[in-house]
Scaffold this motif. Structure first.
Motif, PDB file in Angstrom:
ATOM      1  N   GLU A 371       0.832  -1.210   0.000  1.00 15.98           N
ATOM      2  CA  GLU A 371       0.000   0.000   0.000  1.00 15.98           C
ATOM      3  C   GLU A 371       0.867   1.261   0.000  1.00 15.98           C
ATOM      4  OE1 GLU A 371      -0.082  -2.593   2.071  1.00 15.98           O
ATOM      5  OE2 GLU A 371       0.374  -1.815   4.066  1.00 15.98           O
ATOM      6  N   ILE A 372       2.142   1.137   0.364  1.00 12.50           N
ATOM      7  CA  ILE A 372       3.001   2.333   0.354  1.00 12.50           C
ATOM      8  C   ILE A 372       3.370   2.759  -1.076  1.00 12.50           C
ATOM      9  CG2 ILE A 372       5.201   3.294   1.155  1.00 12.50           C
ATOM     10  CD1 ILE A 372       4.626   1.773   3.781  1.00 12.50           C
ATOM     11  N   PRO A 373       3.991   1.886  -1.901  1.00  5.72           N
ATOM     12  CA  PRO A 373       4.234   2.332  -3.288  1.00  5.72           C
ATOM     13  C   PRO A 373       2.955   2.664  -4.050  1.00  5.72           C
ATOM     14  CG  PRO A 373       4.860  -0.001  -2.981  1.00  5.72           C
ATOM     15  CD  PRO A 373       4.631   0.587  -1.626  1.00  5.72           C
ATOM     16  N   GLU A 374       1.839   2.036  -3.668  1.00  3.31           N
ATOM     17  CA  GLU A 374       0.566   2.303  -4.361  1.00  3.31           C
ATOM     18  C   GLU A 374       0.147   3.766  -4.298  1.00  3.31           C
ATOM     19  OE1 GLU A 374      -2.311  -0.406  -2.706  1.00  3.31           O
ATOM     20  OE2 GLU A 374      -1.565  -2.037  -3.995  1.00  3.31           O
ATOM     21  N   ARG A 375       0.639   4.495  -3.292  1.00  2.00           N
ATOM     22  CA  ARG A 375       0.231   5.903  -3.148  1.00  2.00           C
ATOM     23  C   ARG A 375       0.933   6.828  -4.142  1.00  2.00           C
ATOM     24  NH1 ARG A 375       1.631   5.548   2.803  1.00  2.00           N
ATOM     25  NH2 ARG A 375       0.067   4.056   3.472  1.00  2.00           N
ATOM     26  N   PHE A 376       1.915   6.298  -4.892  1.00  3.79           N
ATOM     27  CA  PHE A 376       2.703   7.162  -5.785  1.00  3.79           C
ATOM     28  C   PHE A 376       2.522   6.755  -7.240  1.00  3.79           C
ATOM     29  CE2 PHE A 376       4.486   7.151  -1.602  1.00  3.79           C
ATOM     30  CZ  PHE A 376       4.744   8.493  -1.355  1.00  3.79           C
ATOM     31  N   ASP A 377       2.812   7.714  -8.129  1.00  2.24           N
ATOM     32  CA  ASP A 377       2.728   7.436  -9.559  1.00  2.24           C
ATOM     33  C   ASP A 377       4.072   6.872 -10.027  1.00  2.24           C
ATOM     34  OD1 ASP A 377       2.474   7.349 -12.258  1.00  2.24           O
ATOM     35  OD2 ASP A 377       2.145   9.510 -12.539  1.00  2.24           O
ATOM     36  N   LEU A 378       4.095   5.587 -10.283  1.00  5.70           N
ATOM     37  CA  LEU A 378       5.344   4.939 -10.689  1.00  5.70           C
ATOM     38  C   LEU A 378       5.313   4.586 -12.178  1.00  5.70           C
ATOM     39  CD1 LEU A 378       5.844   2.535  -7.613  1.00  5.70           C
ATOM     40  CD2 LEU A 378       6.568   4.910  -7.899  1.00  5.70           C
ATOM     41  N   SER A 379       4.424   5.251 -12.927  1.00  7.61           N
ATOM     42  CA  SER A 379       4.213   4.847 -14.320  1.00  7.61           C
ATOM     43  C   SER A 379       5.391   5.191 -15.222  1.00  7.61           C
ATOM     44  CB  SER A 379       2.926   5.468 -14.866  1.00  7.61           C
ATOM     45  OG  SER A 379       3.036   6.880 -14.806  1.00  7.61           O
ATOM     46  N   SER A 380       6.315   6.047 -14.747  1.00  6.58           N
ATOM     47  CA  SER A 380       7.495   6.359 -15.578  1.00  6.58           C
ATOM     48  C   SER A 380       8.452   5.175 -15.678  1.00  6.58           C
ATOM     49  CB  SER A 380       8.244   7.572 -15.003  1.00  6.58           C
ATOM     50  OG  SER A 380       8.618   7.323 -13.654  1.00  6.58           O
ATOM     51  N   LEU A 381       8.417   4.263 -14.711  1.00  4.99           N
ATOM     52  CA  LEU A 381       9.372   3.143 -14.704  1.00  4.99           C
ATOM     53  C   LEU A 381       9.167   2.234 -15.911  1.00  4.99           C
ATOM     54  CD1 LEU A 381       9.259   2.180 -10.914  1.00  4.99           C
ATOM     55  CD2 LEU A 381      11.242   3.102 -12.162  1.00  4.99           C
ATOM     56  N   ARG A 382      10.277   1.805 -16.522  1.00  2.46           N
ATOM     57  CA  ARG A 382      10.171   0.864 -17.633  1.00  2.46           C
ATOM     58  C   ARG A 382      11.076  -0.358 -17.476  1.00  2.46           C
ATOM     59  NH1 ARG A 382      13.642   0.966 -21.994  1.00  2.46           N
ATOM     60  NH2 ARG A 382      15.432   2.380 -21.814  1.00  2.46           N
ATOM     61  N   LEU A 383      11.997  -0.308 -16.506  1.00  5.88           N
ATOM     62  CA  LEU A 383      12.939  -1.412 -16.337  1.00  5.88           C
ATOM     63  C   LEU A 383      13.445  -1.426 -14.899  1.00  5.88           C
ATOM     64  CD1 LEU A 383      14.676  -3.602 -17.738  1.00  5.88           C
ATOM     65  CD2 LEU A 383      16.267  -1.802 -18.394  1.00  5.88           C
ATOM     66  N   LEU A 384      13.556  -2.631 -14.331  1.00 12.33           N
ATOM     67  CA  LEU A 384      14.019  -2.758 -12.944  1.00 12.33           C
ATOM     68  C   LEU A 384      15.204  -3.711 -12.894  1.00 12.33           C
ATOM     69  CD1 LEU A 384      10.507  -3.308 -11.290  1.00 12.33           C
ATOM     70  CD2 LEU A 384      11.802  -1.157 -11.389  1.00 12.33           C
TER      71      LEU A 384
END
Ligand code: ATP
Ligand code: MG
Length: 654
Positions: A371-384
């Motif tokens: 639920e913590i990362p869910e609060r942020f917009d992480l849509s810029s990520l393309r590779l981990l």
């Protein structure tokens, strides 16, 4: 490792092919990958063309005196010029090199043009302090831009740096300064960690008091806290560096000129001063960063969330990304300051597209809950990316889903301080990923899994990971100790580099890392890898992180003792309600997943595990606890209070 205990990871059946859009534009395509594998020397010669050479080499590699390698023989180059000036000359001076974020929330933006000025000034300052090419310089700093500047200034004048983790003690710092005989130390008054200014200068003062050859200490003012001052020795960075010209003509050095010495983190033994040189190192750091992270310098915002004092910081915060002219994020502090969403806030703020971190961080985020990362917009990520330890399949899948929105490939990269750059890893536009597997050696790299006698094991079996050919960014020696270099790496299997890690090949020939050979447990004659038992524990919905060790056992030789950290608040509450039954359930879970032989003799729920600054679990300390001994060397531990907490929580007799 015996056959039946290998079945657990091998039964991991989930598969993730490359996303079509990424594959279509990938830096390395399937076709290029096939071609690269064919001729190692031609491949590396082409990779070296990514750099600017002041004088060309005459031979790609010289392996006439193994295990002492030379690469790009006769070539001359300047590493700092390659990381900075040439991008400015190519018209990219206004591109951001670093978005720096201080822990208290202060920020700085450094373009490549800014970096060129700063590095030139710092190089002139070091010359003013009498530093000459070949002199060693110790760097003991927080994660601030000056740390990168200091490293590049050293590289620019040919003075090998040795960066020591800001979290290490005065003793550890002193040992490293003396081992490489550094005469200059670059440090700061302090840095910010966990919401407070934490001092660095007192440790330097204490260390240097017993280093008679240190003549200068250059001090960056970061926190403004009071510092003791030794006149004639201590110099403020903002006084000396700022007064210098922003012009410095870089000199070209031999490809084999020493670039840096990095002391291994000491998870298993006395730290070793790993020596890296210039041409081969920079070639492989740059190529691997470009290929494995598929970086597009004009678009990507790249973030290695690791400490610069670890080799990952050297190759993938400093040398690789800068050689490629990429925009990076540099963050000073801890992931939970001032709140547990700090990393995700940074990803959202800077539009980070590629994130590289360690499994320990991922498991910590699992523990905190998605639920913590869910609060942020992480849509810029393309590779981990992941590095530092075997990543448990469950943590891999969590990373892909909770952070990567189920769209980002996860590259699990195996390498070491000694290898200088990534060695075994998927390529995001080519490889179908398997959670928990680093898959194949990168192009130009030859790895094998061998048995006790040094023969390759068949697919489906485990053994020791070796590298069968030299590679450009390999360590050249252990500083001041050639014999230890030969004994540690080249003697166990003649002609091969022995990595010290266990591994296995699955039915497709893909490689799965099983942890350190020193950590392998022996239960009633069965060799069982720590990684496998830990991954079985992490596959239980209540468990975020686990560490297991083999403790002496009168009947079985060794018995498995497990330490586990529970996941998210909800799971923790449910688990607590189960009380003693929980340990029983988790032990049975391992027996079910792997086999009764792997059932832990004992299982303890803990709040933290002992780790090095690079996030590796220090199993030898847990073994000390499990066998009721006094603790061994704890100087490289991030937080020494962790061990007291674990001991206090132990049931009597453990
Ligand atoms: P020391 O040798 O003093 O114990 P260290 O080995 O912890 O120090 P590093 O060179 O940072 O210092 O770590 C390299 C080791 O980390 C590898 O040998 C391997 O055990 C582990 N490792 C790194 N990346 C991976 C990975 N992707 N999968 C599995 N293990 C990994
Ligand atoms: Mg090691």
């Amino acid at each position: 490792m015996s056959g039946e205990t290998l079945s657990n990871l091998l039964s991991e059946g989930r598969r993730f092919p490359p996303p079509a859009a990424l594959a279509a534009e990938a830096n390395v395509t399937a076709e290029a990958y096939e071609r690269a594998a064919a001729d190692g020397e031609a491949f590396w010669a082409a990779a070296a063309d990514r750099l600017d050479w002041a004088a060309p080499w005459t031979q790609v590699r010289d392996w006439s005196d193994p295990p002492f390698a030379r690469w790009f023989v006769g070539g001359r180059l300047n590493a700092a010029y390659n990381c900075v000036d040439r991008h400015v000359e190519a018209g990219n001076g206004e591109r951001v090199a670093f978005h720096w974020e201080g822990e208290p929330g202060d920020t700085r933006t450094l373009t490549y043009a800014d970096l060129k000025d700063e590095v030139s000034r710092a190089a002139n300052a070091l010359l003013a302090l009498g530093v000459q090419a070949g002199d060693r310089i110790a760097i003991y700093m927080p994660m601030i831009p000056e740390t990168v500047v200091a490293m590049l200034a050293c590289a620019r004048i040919g003075a090998p740096h040795t960066v020591v983790f800001g979290g290490f003690s005065a003793d550890a710092l002193r040992g490293r300064i003396l081992d490489c005989d550094a005469h200059v130390v670059i440090t700061a008054d302090g840095g910010y960690r966990k919401g407070a200014a934490s001092a660095l200068k007192p440790a330097v003062d204490e260390a240097v008091a017993q280093c008679p050859d240190v003549r200068s200490v250059l001090v960056v003012r970061r926190t403004g806290q009071d510092v003791a001052w030794t006149e004639g020795r201590d110099v403020w960075w903002h006084e000396l560096v700022a007064a210098q010209y922003a012009e410095h003509e870089p000199e070209a050095f031999d490809a084999e000129h020493p670039l840096y010495i990095m002391y291994t983190s000491g998870t298993t033994a006395r730290p070793k001063g790993i020596l890296h040189t210039t041409g081969g190192y920079l070639t492989q750091a740059a190529w691997s960063h470009w290929a494995v992270f598929d970086v597009k310098p004009d678009r990507d915002v790249y973030w290695t969330a690791a400490d610069i004092g670890w080799v990952t910081g050297h190759s993938y915060i400093v040398y690789g990304p800068l050689a490629n002219g990429v925009t990076s994020v540099l963050y000073e502090g801890t992931p939970d300051t001032p709140h547990q969403g700090r990393w995700w806030e940074i990803v959202q703020k800077y539009g980070v597209t590629i994130l590289y971190c360690a499994p320990t961080a991922i498991r910590t985020f699992m523990k905190w809950g998605e639920e913590i990362p869910e609060r942020f917009d992480l849509s810029s990520l393309r590779l981990l990316g992941s590095v530092g330890e075997p990543i448990n399949p469950e943590a891999w899948v969590w990373y892909r889903q909770a952070i990567g929105g189920d769209r980002c490939p996860v590259v699990d990269t195996w390498w070491q301080t000694e290898t200088g750059a990534q060695m075994i890893s998927p390529l995001p536009g080519v490889s179908t990923c398997k959670p928990g597997s680093a898959l194949r050696p990168l192009p130009g790299i030859s790895a094998e899994v061998v048995d006790d006698a040094g023969n390759p094991v068949p697919n489906g079996s485990g053994g020791y990971l070796v590298l069968t050919q030299p590679w450009p960014s390999m360590l050249r020696t252990i500083w001041g100790d050639e014999q230890r270099y030969i004994d540690t790496y080249w003697s166990r299997f003649p002609g091969y580099y022995f990595a010290g890690d266990g591994a296995k090949k699955d039915e497709d020939g893909d490689i799965w890392l099983l942890g350190r050979v020193d950590d392998v447990m022996n239960v009633s004659g069965h060799r069982i890898s720590t990684t496998e038992v830990e991954s079985a524990l992490v596959s239980h919905p209540y468990v975020a992180e686990a560490a297991v060790v083999g403790a002496a056992d009168p009947t079985t030789g060794q018995g498995i003792v497990a330490f586990v950290i529970l996941r998210g608040a909800g799971e923790r509450a449910a688990a607590t309600a189960q009380g003693d039954d929980l340990a029983k359930e988790l032990r049975s879970h391992v027996a079910k997943e792997i086999g009764p032989i792997a059932r832990p003799r004992q299982l303890l729920v803990v709040a933290e595990l002992p780790k090095t600054r690079s996030g590796k679990i220090m199993r030898r300390l847990l073994r000390d606890i499990a066998e009721n001994r006094a603790l061994g060397d704890v100087t490289t531990l991030t937080d020494s209070t962790v061990m007291d907490a674990i001991r206090e929580g132990l049931p009597s007799g453990a």
